[in-house]
Motif scaffolding. Structure first.
Motif, PDB file in Angstrom:
ATOM      1  N   GLY A   1       0.768  -1.237   0.000  1.00  0.00           N
ATOM      2  CA  GLY A   1       0.000   0.000   0.000  1.00  0.00           C
ATOM      3  C   GLY A   1       0.798   1.286   0.000  1.00  0.00           C
ATOM      4  N   GLY A   2       2.096   1.171   0.293  1.00  0.00           N
ATOM      5  CA  GLY A   2       2.925   2.374   0.296  1.00  0.00           C
ATOM      6  C   GLY A   2       2.356   3.447   1.202  1.00  0.00           C
ATOM      7  N   ASP A   3       2.356   4.666   0.643  1.00  0.00           N
ATOM      8  CA  ASP A   3       1.852   5.838   1.353  1.00  0.00           C
ATOM      9  C   ASP A   3       0.400   5.700   1.814  1.00  0.00           C
ATOM     10  OD1 ASP A   3       3.236   7.985   2.091  1.00  0.00           O
ATOM     11  OD2 ASP A   3       3.191   9.000   0.137  1.00  0.00           O
ATOM     12  N   ASP A   4      -0.397   5.006   0.982  1.00  0.00           N
ATOM     13  CA  ASP A   4      -1.839   4.940   1.245  1.00  0.00           C
ATOM     14  C   ASP A   4      -2.184   3.984   2.369  1.00  0.00           C
ATOM     15  OD1 ASP A   4      -2.211   6.677  -0.833  1.00  0.00           O
ATOM     16  OD2 ASP A   4      -2.306   5.059  -2.311  1.00  0.00           O
ATOM     17  N   GLY A   5      -1.244   3.146   2.720  1.00  0.00           N
ATOM     18  CA  GLY A   5      -1.503   2.211   3.810  1.00  0.00           C
ATOM     19  C   GLY A   5      -2.159   0.930   3.347  1.00  0.00           C
ATOM     20  N   LEU A   6      -2.459   0.098   4.300  1.00  0.00           N
ATOM     21  CA  LEU A   6      -2.870  -1.274   4.027  1.00  0.00           C
ATOM     22  C   LEU A   6      -4.154  -1.556   4.802  1.00  0.00           C
ATOM     23  CD1 LEU A   6      -1.846  -3.980   2.800  1.00  0.00           C
ATOM     24  CD2 LEU A   6      -0.549  -4.307   4.894  1.00  0.00           C
TER      25      LEU A   6
END
Lengths: 254, 318
Positions: free
Chosen positions: B139-144
């Motif tokens: 998810g990178g920056d957007d999170g998981l």
């Protein structure tokens, strides 16, 4: 007095930039003796203690303690070998109680402290020896006060009590009488006299009366060098010492 | 010795009672939001308790403690993402990962002191933040997003909000008890001695580095547990939970509540987060009000709220 040496210092040297604090210093201290180190301000007395205790590492030279080379040993290992130190500027755990201070010194020599569960303040193995040391130091009534509540004189006594708590073989005392009044000073002299012979002591002190009353031998440092070493009578009679040091102010009392 | 009226004890007992009874109130009133808010508060209090062990008792001013929230949270998130939903796997992994991470960071940063220690712990935490922000797979920056909470055996169900709240609360109380035992043990005396006077500790024979390091690792591991809880509560984990301002929040909780006191961090977490919630309802510039309030506590209430209560007690007594 001339027992086997417990501490041997060979050709010790330490410089800070251009300043030579310890200059090719050699010294032998016999087991059981009280050996005073004197010298004018800036003679390198505290620097010497710092190197003996492991707070500073010398640039060259060797230090042997009871046969082992301790030149590069960290401070806590030297303490475990039985080399204890008191500080010139009072160095305590001010936010802990007086008894806690001494109990920590006992704990340091009671195996490792990776013991996570039992209440250390209820361990007789730590508290009882600590209380005994406080009695000897005349501080038992102050045991439960925070160390910060003590007077300067009591701080000096606690300083010494903490060094004693580990039952050391040798004590390095850095000006135990610094800032003490006449009465407190004489109490400290009485305490040191009681210790004399039981534990080897290296005493750095400015109070000449105390030094000449207590010391078996005296070493005189000037600019990091030993200019004389001998019995109090030898030192009193030494022309170089009189000129370099005693002659100025305190010579009159000697 | 025992005063008739003891504000400190009363406040502590009332706080514990309120935390224990809260689900009754929210159940009756149907105020689900309050339960969610307080679950978050309890989890952050757990993180603050862990920071208090190293900051309050150990004197180690870590500015990167939120990193372990992230490590614990991502351990749960990544395992869930890869199909490992068993909590008996997820949580031990979260704890072990946090411990290992703390061991490495601690071993390096504890060689420094003062401002350097603060900066190096901050740097490590930010490195961790950017590392997870760069993990495109997760998810990178957007999170998981976590689609299923950690699975335990039959009666335990983390999706049940009341149950989850009580699990968090039990872990918080367990952590407080653990820290209390630790700080009164020989180990605790050693780390408090090192906080008070490190040179003297070494001079009397303590290898203080080792004790500090173990303290650092225990604190990081406990915070990793808080991270695992937080991920479950949010059903989501993102790099923002380990951003440096989070570490700052944790420090504020500890200082506000009272450093080196067993319940101080809980008081601090409740005070900060409730205040934040209340003020943000009044104005969107709530930080303008919160900032000066914190300043007042730091200036006039050394020892935090807990210290304030203790002083009120001694005034009543005299």
């Amino acid at each position: 007095m001339s027992g086997p040496a417990i501490l041997q210092v060979e050709n010790l040297a330490k410089r800070f930039g251009g300043i030579v604090a310890t200059d090719d210093l050699s010294l032998e201290i016999a087991a059981g003796e009280l050996h005073a180190v004197i010298g004018p301000n800036g003679a390198g007395k505290t620097t010497l203690i710092a190197q003996l205790s492991g707070q500073l590492t010398p640039d060259s030279g060797r230090i042997h303690f009871s046969g082992a080379d301790i030149t590069t040993l960290p401070m806590y290992r030297r303490s475990r070998l039985g080399l204890a130190r008191s500080f010139q500027i009072t160095s305590l755990f001010l936010d802990l109680s007086v008894l806690d201070n001494v109990a920590l010194a006992v704990q340091a020599h009671a195996g490792h402290s990776f013991r996570f569960w039992r209440d250390a303040r209820r361990e007789p193995a730590l508290r009882d020896p600590a209380r005994a040391v406080l009695v000897r130091a005349g501080l038992s009534e102050r045991a439960d006060q925070p160390a910060s509540a003590l007077s300067h004189g009591e701080h000096r006594q606690l300083e010494l009590a903490m060094a004693l708590a580990s039952a050391p073989r040798m004590l390095l005392l850095d000006e135990p009488m610094a800032g003490l009044g006449p009465e407190e000073s004489s109490a400290m002299v009485t305490m040191l006299r009681a210790l004399k012979g039981k534990v080897t002591i290296l005493l750095v002190e400015h109070d000449m009366e105390a030094v000449f009353a207590l010391a078996d031998r005296i070493t005189v440092l000037v600019y990091g060098r030993v200019i004389a070493s001998g019995t109090p009578d030898d030192i009193r009679a030494n022309a170089a010492v009189r000129e370099a040091y005693l002659g100025e102010s305190e010579g009159a009392h000697v | 010795m025992r005063p008739a009226l003891n504000f400190r004890t009363i406040v502590t007992v009332v706080l514990i009672a309120a935390l224990v009874l809260l689900p009754l109130y929210t159940g009756l009133s149907g105020n689900r939001f309050l339960l969610t808010l307080f679950t978050r508060i309890v989890i952050m209090a757990l993180a603050a308790v862990s920071l208090n062990l190293m900051l309050g008792y150990g004197g180690m001013m870590s500015f990167g403690h939120a990193a372990y929230l992230g490590i614990g949270g991502y351990a749960v998130g990544i395992l869930a993402h890869e199909g490992v939903l068993n909590g008996f796997v997820q949580w031990p992994v979260a704890l072990a990962a946090s411990a290992l991470f703390a061991l490495v960071i601690g071993a390096l940063s504890l060689r420094t002191r003062g401002v350097y220690f603060i900066m190096i712990t901050l740097a490590f935490a930010q490195m961790t933040y950017y590392t997870f922000a760069g993990l495109a797979r997760y998810g990178g920056d957007d999170g998981l997003t976590i689609y299923k909470r950690s699975q335990f055996v039959a009666p335990i169900d983390l999706s049940n909000k009341t149950q989850f709240y009580y699990i968090c609360l039990a872990l918080l109380f367990g952590a407080i008890y653990l820290v209390w035992r630790l700080t009164n043990s020989r180990f605790g005396m050693a780390i408090q001695g090192a906080r008070s006077n490190d040179i003297r500790m070494r001079a009397i024979g303590f290898p203080t580095y080792r004790y500090r390091l173990v303290c650092f690792v225990i604190a990081g591991t406990l915070c990793g547990l808080a991270g695992a809880l937080l991920a479950n509560q949010n059903d989501f984990v993102s790099p923002s939970i380990m951003y440096w301002t989070r570490s700052g929040d944790l420090i504020i909780m500890v200082v506000l509540g009272g450093m080196a006191t067993p319940f101080g961090p809980v008081i601090g977490a409740v005070a900060l987060l409730v205040l934040e919630e209340a003020l943000s309802g009044i104005t969107e510039y709530w930080q303008i009000i919160l900032g000066p309030l914190l300043l007042l506590v730091v200036l006039f209430a050394r020892g935090g709220i807990d210290g304030l209560l203790a002083r009120a007690d001694s005034k009543v007594r005299s």
